[in-house]
Design an enzyme around this catalytic site. Structure first.
Site, PDB file in Angstrom:
ATOM      1  N   HIS A  72       0.844  -1.200   0.000  1.00 14.30           N
ATOM      2  CA  HIS A  72       0.000   0.000   0.000  1.00 14.30           C
ATOM      3  C   HIS A  72       0.873   1.242   0.000  1.00 14.30           C
ATOM      4  O   HIS A  72       1.645   1.464   0.930  1.00 14.30           O
ATOM      5  CB  HIS A  72      -0.917   0.010   1.230  1.00 14.30           C
ATOM      6  CG  HIS A  72      -2.118  -0.877   1.076  1.00 14.30           C
ATOM      7  ND1 HIS A  72      -3.282  -0.686   1.765  1.00 14.30           N
ATOM      8  CD2 HIS A  72      -2.325  -1.946   0.277  1.00 14.30           C
ATOM      9  CE1 HIS A  72      -4.163  -1.612   1.396  1.00 14.30           C
ATOM     10  NE2 HIS A  72      -3.602  -2.396   0.507  1.00 14.30           N
ATOM     11  N   TYR A 196      -9.587   5.551   6.802  1.00 14.53           N
ATOM     12  CA  TYR A 196      -9.845   5.925   8.198  1.00 14.53           C
ATOM     13  C   TYR A 196     -10.855   7.062   8.168  1.00 14.53           C
ATOM     14  O   TYR A 196     -10.569   8.126   7.614  1.00 14.53           O
ATOM     15  CB  TYR A 196      -8.557   6.429   8.872  1.00 14.53           C
ATOM     16  CG  TYR A 196      -7.505   5.370   9.100  1.00 14.53           C
ATOM     17  CD1 TYR A 196      -6.604   5.025   8.102  1.00 14.53           C
ATOM     18  CD2 TYR A 196      -7.395   4.726  10.340  1.00 14.53           C
ATOM     19  CE1 TYR A 196      -5.626   4.053   8.324  1.00 14.53           C
ATOM     20  CE2 TYR A 196      -6.427   3.759  10.567  1.00 14.53           C
ATOM     21  CZ  TYR A 196      -5.548   3.426   9.559  1.00 14.53           C
ATOM     22  OH  TYR A 196      -4.585   2.471   9.778  1.00 14.53           O
ATOM     23  N   PRO A 288      -5.273   0.814  18.319  1.00 14.77           N
ATOM     24  CA  PRO A 288      -4.906   0.292  16.996  1.00 14.77           C
ATOM     25  C   PRO A 288      -4.912   1.316  15.867  1.00 14.77           C
ATOM     26  O   PRO A 288      -4.502   1.000  14.747  1.00 14.77           O
ATOM     27  CB  PRO A 288      -5.957  -0.798  16.730  1.00 14.77           C
ATOM     28  CG  PRO A 288      -7.082  -0.510  17.656  1.00 14.77           C
ATOM     29  CD  PRO A 288      -6.518   0.211  18.832  1.00 14.77           C
ATOM     30  N   LYS A 292       0.245   0.199  14.995  1.00 17.44           N
ATOM     31  CA  LYS A 292       1.622   0.126  15.507  1.00 17.44           C
ATOM     32  C   LYS A 292       1.905  -1.090  16.404  1.00 17.44           C
ATOM     33  O   LYS A 292       3.066  -1.444  16.617  1.00 17.44           O
ATOM     34  CB  LYS A 292       1.939   1.398  16.328  1.00 17.44           C
ATOM     35  CG  LYS A 292       2.094   2.635  15.477  1.00 17.44           C
ATOM     36  CD  LYS A 292       3.464   2.691  14.827  1.00 17.44           C
ATOM     37  CE  LYS A 292       3.512   3.565  13.610  1.00 17.44           C
ATOM     38  NZ  LYS A 292       3.326   2.903  12.333  1.00 17.44           N
ATOM     39  N   TYR A 380       3.486   6.714  10.219  1.00 20.15           N
ATOM     40  CA  TYR A 380       2.648   5.569   9.870  1.00 20.15           C
ATOM     41  C   TYR A 380       3.482   4.458   9.228  1.00 20.15           C
ATOM     42  O   TYR A 380       3.286   3.275   9.525  1.00 20.15           O
ATOM     43  CB  TYR A 380       1.517   6.014   8.920  1.00 20.15           C
ATOM     44  CG  TYR A 380       0.444   4.958   8.737  1.00 20.15           C
ATOM     45  CD1 TYR A 380      -0.694   4.935   9.531  1.00 20.15           C
ATOM     46  CD2 TYR A 380       0.570   3.962   7.761  1.00 20.15           C
ATOM     47  CE1 TYR A 380      -1.672   3.965   9.386  1.00 20.15           C
ATOM     48  CE2 TYR A 380      -0.394   2.978   7.599  1.00 20.15           C
ATOM     49  CZ  TYR A 380      -1.515   2.996   8.417  1.00 20.15           C
ATOM     50  OH  TYR A 380      -2.481   2.016   8.260  1.00 20.15           O
TER      51      TYR A 380
HETATM   52  P1  RFL Z   1       0.237 -11.375  21.872  1.00 23.90           P
HETATM   53  O1  RFL Z   1      -0.099 -11.482  20.413  1.00 23.90           O
HETATM   54  O2  RFL Z   1      -0.843 -11.007  22.800  1.00 23.90           O
HETATM   55  O3  RFL Z   1       0.867 -12.770  22.297  1.00 23.90           O
HETATM   56  C1  RFL Z   1       1.122 -13.107  23.640  1.00 23.90           C
HETATM   57  C2  RFL Z   1       1.082 -14.611  23.790  1.00 23.90           C
HETATM   58  O4  RFL Z   1       1.351 -14.955  25.139  1.00 23.90           O
HETATM   59  C3  RFL Z   1       0.431 -15.949  25.568  1.00 23.90           C
HETATM   60  N1  RFL Z   1       0.281 -15.887  27.023  1.00 23.90           N
HETATM   61  C4  RFL Z   1       0.886 -16.747  27.876  1.00 23.90           C
HETATM   62  N2  RFL Z   1       1.690 -17.798  27.663  1.00 23.90           N
HETATM   63  C5  RFL Z   1       2.127 -18.482  28.763  1.00 23.90           C
HETATM   64  N3  RFL Z   1       1.767 -18.156  30.028  1.00 23.90           N
HETATM   65  C6  RFL Z   1       0.947 -17.109  30.284  1.00 23.90           C
HETATM   66  N4  RFL Z   1       0.602 -16.790  31.540  1.00 23.90           N
HETATM   67  C7  RFL Z   1       0.479 -16.354  29.187  1.00 23.90           C
HETATM   68  N5  RFL Z   1      -0.316 -15.272  29.070  1.00 23.90           N
HETATM   69  C8  RFL Z   1      -0.427 -15.007  27.761  1.00 23.90           C
HETATM   70  C9  RFL Z   1      -0.838 -15.615  24.820  1.00 23.90           C
HETATM   71  O5  RFL Z   1      -1.719 -16.733  24.720  1.00 23.90           O
HETATM   72  C10 RFL Z   1      -0.298 -15.172  23.471  1.00 23.90           C
HETATM   73  O6  RFL Z   1      -0.199 -16.245  22.559  1.00 23.90           O
HETATM   74  O7  RFL Z   1       1.438 -10.352  22.127  1.00 23.90           O
HETATM   75  P2  RFL Z   1       2.717  -9.971  21.219  1.00 23.90           P
HETATM   76  O8  RFL Z   1       3.383 -11.216  20.720  1.00 23.90           O
HETATM   77  O9  RFL Z   1       3.466  -8.981  21.993  1.00 23.90           O
HETATM   78  O10 RFL Z   1       2.092  -9.286  19.900  1.00 23.90           O
HETATM   79  C11 RFL Z   1       1.438  -8.037  19.968  1.00 23.90           C
HETATM   80  C12 RFL Z   1       0.337  -7.950  18.904  1.00 23.90           C
HETATM   81  O11 RFL Z   1      -0.490  -9.091  18.994  1.00 23.90           O
HETATM   82  C13 RFL Z   1      -0.518  -6.676  19.057  1.00 23.90           C
HETATM   83  O12 RFL Z   1       0.279  -5.572  19.392  1.00 23.90           O
HETATM   84  C14 RFL Z   1      -1.282  -6.316  17.754  1.00 23.90           C
HETATM   85  O13 RFL Z   1      -2.220  -7.295  17.434  1.00 23.90           O
HETATM   86  C15 RFL Z   1      -1.976  -4.974  17.905  1.00 23.90           C
HETATM   87  N6  RFL Z   1      -2.797  -4.627  16.727  1.00 23.90           N
HETATM   88  C16 RFL Z   1      -2.225  -4.102  15.591  1.00 23.90           C
HETATM   89  N7  RFL Z   1      -0.879  -3.945  15.502  1.00 23.90           N
HETATM   90  C17 RFL Z   1      -0.313  -3.499  14.332  1.00 23.90           C
HETATM   91  O14 RFL Z   1       0.927  -3.374  14.292  1.00 23.90           O
HETATM   92  N8  RFL Z   1      -1.050  -3.191  13.215  1.00 23.90           N
HETATM   93  C18 RFL Z   1      -2.409  -3.325  13.219  1.00 23.90           C
HETATM   94  O15 RFL Z   1      -3.025  -3.099  12.188  1.00 23.90           O
HETATM   95  C19 RFL Z   1      -3.046  -3.768  14.446  1.00 23.90           C
HETATM   96  N9  RFL Z   1      -4.374  -3.930  14.501  1.00 23.90           N
HETATM   97  C20 RFL Z   1      -4.187  -4.820  16.784  1.00 23.90           C
HETATM   98  C21 RFL Z   1      -4.960  -4.444  15.641  1.00 23.90           C
HETATM   99  C22 RFL Z   1      -4.807  -5.370  17.906  1.00 23.90           C
HETATM  100  C23 RFL Z   1      -6.179  -5.536  17.920  1.00 23.90           C
HETATM  101  N10 RFL Z   1      -6.754  -6.099  19.084  1.00 23.90           N
HETATM  102  C24 RFL Z   1      -7.600  -7.233  19.067  1.00 23.90           C
HETATM  103  C25 RFL Z   1      -6.276  -5.672  20.374  1.00 23.90           C
HETATM  104  C26 RFL Z   1      -6.325  -4.617  15.637  1.00 23.90           C
HETATM  105  C27 RFL Z   1      -6.954  -5.137  16.783  1.00 23.90           C
HETATM  106  C28 RFL Z   1      -8.462  -5.253  16.750  1.00 23.90           C
HETATM  107  C1  PHB Z   2      -6.575  -4.211  10.521  1.00 24.90           C
HETATM  108  O1  PHB Z   2      -6.639  -4.503   9.316  1.00 24.90           O
HETATM  109  O2  PHB Z   2      -6.917  -5.016  11.403  1.00 24.90           O
HETATM  110  C2  PHB Z   2      -6.111  -2.872  10.925  1.00 24.90           C
HETATM  111  C3  PHB Z   2      -5.582  -2.013   9.972  1.00 24.90           C
HETATM  112  C4  PHB Z   2      -5.157  -0.747  10.348  1.00 24.90           C
HETATM  113  C5  PHB Z   2      -5.272  -0.338  11.650  1.00 24.90           C
HETATM  114  C6  PHB Z   2      -5.770  -1.205  12.618  1.00 24.90           C
HETATM  115  C7  PHB Z   2      -6.214  -2.480  12.246  1.00 24.90           C
HETATM  116  O3  PHB Z   2      -4.874   0.911  11.991  1.00 24.90           O
END
Ligand code: RFL
Ligand code: PHB
Length: 385
Positions: A72, A196, A288, A292, A380
């Site tokens: 993108h 957005y 989100p 980041k 971004y």
């Molecule tokens: P995770 O992915 O939460 O993984 C942590 C792992 O640890 C396990 N765990 C344990 N294991 C052993 N013992 C315990 N006591 C434990 N407790 C937990 C869990 O089961 C899990 O498998 O953390 P990590 O690896 O630091 O990764 C971070 C990312 O997942 C998170 O920052 C992103 O998903 C955030 N996020 C986005 N980030 C982006 O860079 N670009 C995006 O577009 C973006 N969109 C989003 C998002 C997060 C979202 N939600 C659901 C919060 C969109 C959404 C909707």
């Molecule tokens: C997504 O596709 O889940 C997504 C994309 C951009 C964002 C957050 C989430 O800023």
């Protein structure tokens, strides 16, 4: 059992750290509370910065990302129906890649050479000021893993940060009075790029996972329950928040996933406690809006992996001593950007008419200033590590 680095959590942070250490010959074991299928079933991030793509290259797991990821070159912001195209490539010579976190996780899981113990219950961290070890139970038996270091990559609700005495930890937090209701659907995205949208009814985001799979979000009150949102209600609300042409072009269908994520900004300091290090969501949360979270988790573990590799390869503690300050400097800049973009794009009931005028002025300034657009594009697409 004994290893050099015990990694808690098999999310993207833990798996990437494990991969980088495997490639460098540093022994590690990952302990994960859930099953591999459960981890793969979590629908989360979708946007990768160039630095994350580079890290996937370094980890030798980027084949599918380059074949299937969608490059993108820009994004669209809209404010009460007025549209603004932000051209990343023209503004800062960089782009982002749309490739789901699920796919990143799958690629890392498939490449994993070291041991991963899934469904490890009651993981406990011991003696990280001295000779660290980790215990857990599996199938009714208690196990023990001795190690040199523990990497806490277990997300916001994990055990690692919770194991640190409160007095040793400073936390900084803002909880927003709303969340994002997200839906995944097997229909082509409404536009080539992400949109957005700020609207009086609330924020909306049009995102995507592939040419045939779309991801949409609407801002909802913090107390909302997903059960109250039928697909029809979701689509009606989304259409109401988009400009008329986009609303008209939207292809709807049955949701294949629907969930609500609360929005929060959070940072824990420092990131090191003796032999325990925090990385990814275990250490910080961003709303989100700036895409980041995953990218920050990846830049943390890139720094942490280099620190461990330097420690074992050159017998130098400089990297591990410097990790916390180095990572926090990048983390706070991403916190600032995510907070700023959240503040601009969402409705805040408590802001009142003055706050809305300020948001509008911010959007108009952005629309009229290449320098402001460059700042957005630079953040971004990702600041340097
Ligand atoms: P995770 O992915 O939460 O993984 C942590 C792992 O640890 C396990 N765990 C344990 N294991 C052993 N013992 C315990 N006591 C434990 N407790 C937990 C869990 O089961 C899990 O498998 O953390 P990590 O690896 O630091 O990764 C971070 C990312 O997942 C998170 O920052 C992103 O998903 C955030 N996020 C986005 N980030 C982006 O860079 N670009 C995006 O577009 C973006 N969109 C989003 C998002 C997060 C979202 N939600 C659901 C919060 C969109 C959404 C909707
Ligand atoms: C997504 O596709 O889940 C997504 C994309 C951009 C964002 C957050 C989430 O800023």
């Amino acid at each position: 059992m004994r290893t050099q680095v015990a990694i808690i959590g098999a999310g993207p942070a833990g798996l990437m750290l494990g991969r980088l250490l495997d490639l460098a010959g540093v022994d590690n074991v990952i302990l994960e509370r859930k099953s591999a299928d459960y981890v793969l079933g979590r629908i989360r991030a979708g946007v990768l910065e160039q630095g994350t793509v580079d890290l996937m290259d370094r980890a030798q797991v980027s084949g599918r990302l380059h074949a299937e990821g969608l490059v993108h070159h820009g994004t669209e912001l809209s404010f009460d129906g007025d549209r603004l195209h932000i051209d990343f490539t023209d503004l800062v010579g960089r782009h982002v890649v749309v490739y789901g976190q699920t796919e990143v996780t799958r690629d890392l899981m498939e490449a994993r050479e070291g041991q991963t113990i899934y469904e490890a219950e009651d993981v406990s961290l011991h003696d990280f000021d001295g000779k660290p070890f980790v215990t857990w139970t599996k199938d009714g038996t208690t196990h023990r893993l001795d190690c040199d270091f523990i990497a806490g990559c277990d997300g916001f609700h994990g055990v690692s940060r919770a194991s640190v005495p409160e007095a040793s930890l400073a936390t900084f937090e803002r909880v927003y009075p709303f969340g994002w209701l997200g839906i995944l659907v097997d229909k082509p995205p409404v536009a080539h790029e992400l949109i957005y949208a700020h609207h009086q009814r609330g924020f909306a985001l049009c995102s995507q996972r592939s040419p045939t799979r779309s991801r949409y979000y609407v801002q909802v009150g913090a107390e909302e329950k997903v059960e109250a949102w039928s697909d029809t209600r979701f689509w009606d609300e989304l259409r109401a928040r988009l400009n008329p042409e986009t609303a008209e072009a939207l292809q709807t269908g049955p949701s294949i996933e629907k969930s609500i994520a609360p929005l929060r900004s959070f940072v824990a300091e420092p990131l090191r406690f003796g032999k325990l290090f925090l990385a990814g969501d275990a250490a910080h949360i961003v709303p989100p809006t700036g895409a980041k979270g995953l990218n920050l988790a990846m830049s943390d573990v890139a720094m942490l992996a280099d620190a461990f590799i330097e420690y074992y390869g050159e017998h130098s503690p400089v990297g591990i001593d410097f990790y916390s300050a180095q990572a926090l400097s990048r983390i706070w800049k991403a916190e600032r950007f995510s907070w700023w973009m959240t503040s601009l794009m969402h409705t805040f009931p408590e802001n009142g008419a003055f706050g809305r005028r300020i948001q509008r002025a911010e959007f108009d300034y952005l629309a009229g200033s290449r320098i402001a657009q460059q700042a957005l594009a630079e953040n971004y697409t990702g600041l340097p590590g």
